[in-house]
Design an enzyme around this catalytic site. Structure first.
Site, PDB file in Angstrom:
ATOM      1  N   LEU A  60      40.328  47.989  11.663  1.00 52.25           N
ATOM      2  CA  LEU A  60      40.501  46.574  11.982  1.00 52.25           C
ATOM      3  C   LEU A  60      40.200  46.435  13.466  1.00 52.25           C
ATOM      4  O   LEU A  60      40.561  47.316  14.257  1.00 52.25           O
ATOM      5  CB  LEU A  60      41.934  46.109  11.707  1.00 52.25           C
ATOM      6  CG  LEU A  60      42.358  45.989  10.242  1.00 52.25           C
ATOM      7  CD1 LEU A  60      43.837  45.618  10.151  1.00 52.25           C
ATOM      8  CD2 LEU A  60      41.527  44.960   9.509  1.00 52.25           C
ATOM      9  N   ASP A  61      39.547  45.353  13.844  1.00 51.68           N
ATOM     10  CA  ASP A  61      39.249  45.126  15.252  1.00 51.68           C
ATOM     11  C   ASP A  61      40.534  45.103  16.065  1.00 51.68           C
ATOM     12  O   ASP A  61      41.603  44.722  15.571  1.00 51.68           O
ATOM     13  CB  ASP A  61      38.500  43.810  15.442  1.00 51.68           C
ATOM     14  CG  ASP A  61      37.088  43.851  14.880  1.00 51.68           C
ATOM     15  OD1 ASP A  61      36.566  44.966  14.668  1.00 51.68           O
ATOM     16  OD2 ASP A  61      36.512  42.764  14.655  1.00 51.68           O
ATOM     17  N   ARG A  62      40.409  45.494  17.313  1.00 52.18           N
ATOM     18  CA  ARG A  62      41.576  45.588  18.202  1.00 52.18           C
ATOM     19  C   ARG A  62      42.445  44.329  18.210  1.00 52.18           C
ATOM     20  O   ARG A  62      43.663  44.425  18.089  1.00 52.18           O
ATOM     21  CB  ARG A  62      41.102  45.939  19.615  1.00 52.18           C
ATOM     22  CG  ARG A  62      42.234  46.147  20.581  1.00 52.18           C
ATOM     23  CD  ARG A  62      41.682  46.433  21.981  1.00 52.18           C
ATOM     24  NE  ARG A  62      42.772  46.820  22.835  1.00 52.18           N
ATOM     25  CZ  ARG A  62      42.870  47.989  23.457  1.00 52.18           C
ATOM     26  NH1 ARG A  62      41.926  48.884  23.341  1.00 52.18           N
ATOM     27  NH2 ARG A  62      43.904  48.260  24.206  1.00 52.18           N
ATOM     28  N   PRO A  63      41.873  43.105  18.355  1.00 51.46           N
ATOM     29  CA  PRO A  63      42.736  41.920  18.438  1.00 51.46           C
ATOM     30  C   PRO A  63      43.398  41.536  17.113  1.00 51.46           C
ATOM     31  O   PRO A  63      44.264  40.676  17.079  1.00 51.46           O
ATOM     32  CB  PRO A  63      41.802  40.803  18.894  1.00 51.46           C
ATOM     33  CG  PRO A  63      40.463  41.372  19.052  1.00 51.46           C
ATOM     34  CD  PRO A  63      40.475  42.785  18.602  1.00 51.46           C
ATOM     35  N   VAL A  64      42.980  42.166  16.019  1.00 57.42           N
ATOM     36  CA  VAL A  64      43.414  41.771  14.680  1.00 57.42           C
ATOM     37  C   VAL A  64      44.639  42.566  14.243  1.00 57.42           C
ATOM     38  O   VAL A  64      44.729  43.764  14.478  1.00 57.42           O
ATOM     39  CB  VAL A  64      42.266  41.994  13.667  1.00 57.42           C
ATOM     40  CG1 VAL A  64      42.703  41.697  12.249  1.00 57.42           C
ATOM     41  CG2 VAL A  64      41.055  41.156  14.048  1.00 57.42           C
TER      42      VAL A  64
END
Length: 106
Positions: A60-64
């Protein structure tokens, strides 16, 4: 170690909630990542000497934030990776927005 929210765990997989702004795996920032956190958790919980195997099945992308599945064995990693490739492993996304979204005219 940060508190992990374990959703499910058996001999083959561990499912955890990833909080936003933590990378799924290590990157150039050197910030603590989910893979490292879970390896530390498994090492402590099961009193394992040496390195702990943990397979990263998806990211999952870092901000997610969201649910992540990790493999605790190489066999589970292989099977789960195959399910991702064959599109058997299903991922669903839900966006939560705070505030009002304005319609853009094009």
């Amino acid at each position: 170690m940060q508190n992990l929210k374990i959703i499910y765990e058996d001999n083959h997989i561990i499912v955890v909630e990833k909080i936003p702004n933590i990378p799924s795996q290590s990157d150039k920032t050197g910030d603590i990542d989910m893979l490292t956190l879970i390896k530390q958790y498994l090492k402590e919980k099961y009193n394992k000497p040496g390195n702990v195997y943990l397979g990263l099945v998806h990211r999952l992308d870092r901000p997610v934030g969201g649910v992540m599945v990790f493999a605790k064995t190489s066999k589970a990693a292989s099977r789960l990776s195959n399910q991702v490739r064959e599109k058997i492993f299903k991922k669903k996304y839900l966006a939560v927005v705070d505030g009002k979204i304005e319609n853009e005219k094009r």
